[in-house]
Motif scaffolding. Structure first.
Motif, PDB file in Angstrom:
ATOM      1  N   GLN A   1       2.508  14.337 -13.885  1.00 54.44           N
ATOM      2  CA  GLN A   1       1.427  14.859 -14.720  1.00 54.44           C
ATOM      3  C   GLN A   1       1.263  16.361 -14.537  1.00 54.44           C
TER       4      GLN A   1
ATOM      5  N   ILE B   1       1.184   9.419 -18.252  1.00 54.74           N
ATOM      6  CA  ILE B   1       1.148   8.083 -17.677  1.00 54.74           C
ATOM      7  C   ILE B   1       0.207   7.233 -18.509  1.00 54.74           C
TER       8      ILE B   1
ATOM      9  N   GLU C   1       3.212   9.809  -9.995  1.00 53.96           N
ATOM     10  CA  GLU C   1       2.421  10.013 -11.214  1.00 53.96           C
ATOM     11  C   GLU C   1       1.766  11.391 -11.210  1.00 53.96           C
ATOM     12  N   LYS C   2       1.181  11.766 -10.079  1.00 52.71           N
ATOM     13  CA  LYS C   2       0.516  13.065  -9.980  1.00 52.71           C
ATOM     14  C   LYS C   2       1.527  14.200 -10.197  1.00 52.71           C
TER      15      LYS C   2
ATOM     16  N   GLU D   1      -1.936   3.794 -19.039  1.00 57.44           N
ATOM     17  CA  GLU D   1      -2.558   2.723 -18.271  1.00 57.44           C
ATOM     18  C   GLU D   1      -2.165   1.397 -18.900  1.00 57.44           C
TER      19      GLU D   1
ATOM     20  N   ASN E   1       0.828  -1.206   0.000  1.00 58.87           N
ATOM     21  CA  ASN E   1       0.000   0.000   0.000  1.00 58.87           C
ATOM     22  C   ASN E   1       0.862   1.255   0.000  1.00 58.87           C
TER      23      ASN E   1
ATOM     24  N   TYR F   1       2.217   1.642  -3.535  1.00 61.05           N
ATOM     25  CA  TYR F   1       1.165   2.099  -4.429  1.00 61.05           C
ATOM     26  C   TYR F   1       0.909   3.597  -4.240  1.00 61.05           C
ATOM     27  N   THR F   2       0.839   4.036  -2.972  1.00 58.16           N
ATOM     28  CA  THR F   2       0.621   5.459  -2.686  1.00 58.16           C
ATOM     29  C   THR F   2       1.773   6.304  -3.213  1.00 58.16           C
ATOM     30  N   SER F   3       2.996   5.830  -3.030  1.00 62.08           N
ATOM     31  CA  SER F   3       4.160   6.572  -3.530  1.00 62.08           C
ATOM     32  C   SER F   3       4.132   6.669  -5.048  1.00 62.08           C
ATOM     33  N   MET F   4       3.761   5.578  -5.713  1.00 59.53           N
ATOM     34  CA  MET F   4       3.685   5.594  -7.177  1.00 59.53           C
ATOM     35  C   MET F   4       2.630   6.588  -7.646  1.00 59.53           C
ATOM     36  N   LYS F   5       1.486   6.618  -6.980  1.00 61.73           N
ATOM     37  CA  LYS F   5       0.428   7.565  -7.353  1.00 61.73           C
ATOM     38  C   LYS F   5       0.894   9.005  -7.134  1.00 61.73           C
ATOM     39  N   ASP F   6       1.641   9.256  -6.048  1.00 60.08           N
ATOM     40  CA  ASP F   6       2.167  10.602  -5.805  1.00 60.08           C
ATOM     41  C   ASP F   6       3.151  11.010  -6.904  1.00 60.08           C
TER      42      ASP F   6
END
Length: 81
Positions: free
Chosen positions: A56, A63, A52-53, A65, A42, A45-50
């Motif tokens: 972007q 990014i 990506e954000k 999909e 988890n 996953y959170t670090s990857m989303k940060d």
């Protein structure tokens, strides 16, 4: 004869209790490992989303999909050779 049966029964009870204790210990260890793995997954996953954000927001990075990558591979004419 009765003493021997009682001793055997007592030893069997000890073995059964030892088995139950070991089973409980292993169950707790596996549960702890599973919980640690889920926590780290988890966090990753959170670090990857940060990341990506952040990328972007810079606007220079798009990014893709997983489905987009599969679609690109299917449309690639060199992939069909």
């Amino acid at each position: 004869m009765l003493k021997k049966i009682t001793d055997i029964d007592h030893r069997l009870d000890l073995h059964i209790q030892d088995y139950v204790n070991r089973k409980d210990t292993i169950t707790l260890l596996i549960g702890g490992i599973k919980e640690t793995m889920e926590h780290r997954t988890n966090r990753l996953y959170t670090s990857m989303k940060d990341i990506e954000k952040h990328l972007q927001l810079q606007g220079s990075f798009k990014i893709r999909e997983f489905q987009d990558v599969i679609k690109m591979e299917e449309e690639d004419p060199f992939n069909k050779l």
